[in-house]
Design a protein around this motif. Structure first.
Motif, short mmCIF file in Angstrom:
data_model
loop_
_atom_site.label_atom_id
_atom_site.label_comp_id
_atom_site.label_asym_id
_atom_site.label_seq_id
_atom_site.Cartn_x
_atom_site.Cartn_y
_atom_site.Cartn_z
N ILE A 108 -11.57 51.31 -32.07
CA ILE A 108 -12.34 51.11 -30.84
C ILE A 108 -11.37 50.75 -29.72
O ILE A 108 -10.53 49.85 -29.89
N VAL A 109 -11.49 51.46 -28.60
CA VAL A 109 -10.62 51.21 -27.44
C VAL A 109 -11.51 50.92 -26.23
O VAL A 109 -12.46 51.66 -25.96
N HIS A 110 -11.21 49.84 -25.52
CA HIS A 110 -11.90 49.47 -24.28
C HIS A 110 -10.87 49.51 -23.16
O HIS A 110 -9.77 48.98 -23.30
N ILE A 111 -11.25 50.14 -22.05
CA ILE A 111 -10.39 50.14 -20.85
C ILE A 111 -11.24 49.67 -19.68
O ILE A 111 -12.36 50.14 -19.48
N GLY A 112 -10.70 48.74 -18.92
CA GLY A 112 -11.43 48.21 -17.76
C GLY A 112 -10.50 47.98 -16.58
O GLY A 112 -9.28 48.01 -16.71
N GLN A 113 -11.12 47.73 -15.44
CA GLN A 113 -10.36 47.51 -14.21
C GLN A 113 -9.86 46.08 -14.14
O GLN A 113 -10.59 45.13 -14.44
N GLN A 114 -8.63 45.90 -13.72
CA GLN A 114 -8.01 44.59 -13.53
C GLN A 114 -8.42 44.11 -12.14
O GLN A 114 -7.92 44.60 -11.13
N ASN A 115 -9.38 43.16 -12.07
CA ASN A 115 -9.92 42.77 -10.77
C ASN A 115 -10.29 41.29 -10.75
O ASN A 115 -11.31 40.92 -10.22
N SER A 116 -9.47 40.46 -11.36
CA SER A 116 -9.68 39.02 -11.41
C SER A 116 -11.03 38.63 -12.00
O SER A 116 -11.66 37.68 -11.54
N GLN A 117 -11.51 39.37 -12.95
CA GLN A 117 -12.75 39.04 -13.64
C GLN A 117 -12.44 38.80 -15.11
O GLN A 117 -11.34 39.04 -15.57
N SER A 118 -13.43 38.31 -15.83
CA SER A 118 -13.24 38.09 -17.26
C SER A 118 -14.24 38.97 -18.02
O SER A 118 -15.25 39.40 -17.47
N ILE A 119 -13.93 39.17 -19.28
CA ILE A 119 -14.79 39.99 -20.12
C ILE A 119 -14.76 39.42 -21.53
O ILE A 119 -13.71 38.91 -21.98
N HIS A 120 -15.89 39.42 -22.18
CA HIS A 120 -15.97 39.01 -23.58
C HIS A 120 -16.40 40.21 -24.40
O HIS A 120 -17.43 40.82 -24.10
N ILE A 121 -15.62 40.54 -25.39
CA ILE A 121 -15.93 41.66 -26.26
C ILE A 121 -16.10 41.11 -27.67
O ILE A 121 -15.22 40.41 -28.17
N GLY A 122 -17.22 41.39 -28.27
CA GLY A 122 -17.48 40.92 -29.64
C GLY A 122 -17.82 42.10 -30.54
O GLY A 122 -18.27 43.15 -30.08
N SER A 123 -17.59 41.91 -31.81
CA SER A 123 -17.95 42.94 -32.78
C SER A 123 -18.37 42.25 -34.08
O SER A 123 -17.93 41.15 -34.38
N ARG A 124 -19.24 42.93 -34.81
CA ARG A 124 -19.74 42.39 -36.07
C ARG A 124 -19.74 43.49 -37.12
O ARG A 124 -19.98 44.66 -36.82
N CYS A 125 -19.50 43.07 -38.34
CA CYS A 125 -19.69 43.98 -39.47
C CYS A 125 -19.64 43.15 -40.75
O CYS A 125 -19.24 41.99 -40.74
N LEU A 126 -20.08 43.77 -41.84
CA LEU A 126 -19.96 43.10 -43.13
C LEU A 126 -18.49 43.10 -43.50
O LEU A 126 -17.80 44.12 -43.39
N TRP A 127 -18.00 41.98 -43.97
CA TRP A 127 -16.57 41.81 -44.11
C TRP A 127 -16.23 41.17 -45.45
O TRP A 127 -16.82 40.17 -45.83
N ASP A 128 -15.29 41.74 -46.13
CA ASP A 128 -14.74 41.15 -47.35
C ASP A 128 -13.40 40.55 -46.96
O ASP A 128 -12.43 41.27 -46.73
N THR A 129 -13.34 39.23 -46.85
CA THR A 129 -12.14 38.56 -46.34
C THR A 129 -10.92 38.79 -47.23
O THR A 129 -9.79 38.67 -46.76
N LYS A 130 -11.14 39.13 -48.49
CA LYS A 130 -10.02 39.32 -49.40
C LYS A 130 -9.35 40.69 -49.22
O LYS A 130 -8.14 40.82 -49.33
#
Length: 177
Positions: free
Chosen positions: A129-151
């Motif tokens: 997954i690639v996100h591209i945004g404008q650099q304009n003194s703002q903030s962004i929060h990007i989150g993602s979820r999935c089933l995960w096997d930590t091992k």
């Protein structure tokens, strides 16, 4: 064998999908008591390919490998280098433009996926997954979820910035048994 008996044998073999014909020369084989016996050669065939039974085909059944963990773990450091190199090469001189960036996210994610696949990491499903945004003194929060096997599952992430834009690239590696 009489001629009528030979004709019956030939006729029954033709019905079953066999062709029977006398050999090019009539050979007479001597039996132990001095009698002769005619030789007949037989060629069998299965019939036309379109007339075959589906039941006659063998089904291949794969067996489990009983491998519950990866033999080679996801190389986070190597993938981080790939992310850094690809994002830098594609975005170093770019200015933010929405239509161009939309196309660049698709292109960059395909390039990253191809290069990570070249590492030949067995049994991992890759999500890029690639996100591209404008650099304009703002903030962004990007989150993602999935089933995960930590091992067994892992991820790699890299953030790129220049004067006009920022880019975040994530590669998720999910182990698949």
């Amino acid at each position: 064998m009489s001629d009528i008996a030979k004709h019956r044998v030939v006729h029954s073999l033709k019905k079953r999908g066999s062709i029977s014909s006398p050999s090019t020369q009539d050979f007479h084989l001597k039996e132990p008591h001095g009698r002769t016996k005619d030789s007949v050669s037989t060629v069998s065939y299965a019939g036309e390919p379109s007339q075959r039974d589906d039941s006659s085909r063998l089904t291949v059944q794969m067996e489990n490998t009983y491998q519950l963990g990866p033999t080679k773990h996801f190389p986070v450091v190597a993938v981080n280098h790939i992310l850094r190199d690809v994002l830098t090469n594609y975005l170093q001189e770019e200015e933010y433009e929405p239509d161009l960036c939309r196309q660049l996210t698709k292109t960059i994610s395909e390039v990253i996926k191809a290069q990570v696949k070249d590492l030949m990491i067995p049994r991992y499903k890759l999500i890029v997954i690639v996100h591209i945004g404008q650099q304009n003194s703002q903030s962004i929060h990007i989150g993602s979820r999935c089933l995960w096997d930590t091992k067994n599952d892992n991820f790699s992430s890299y953030v790129f910035r220049n004067s006009s834009l920022f880019a975040l690239a994530n590669v998720y590696a999910v182990y698949f048994e």
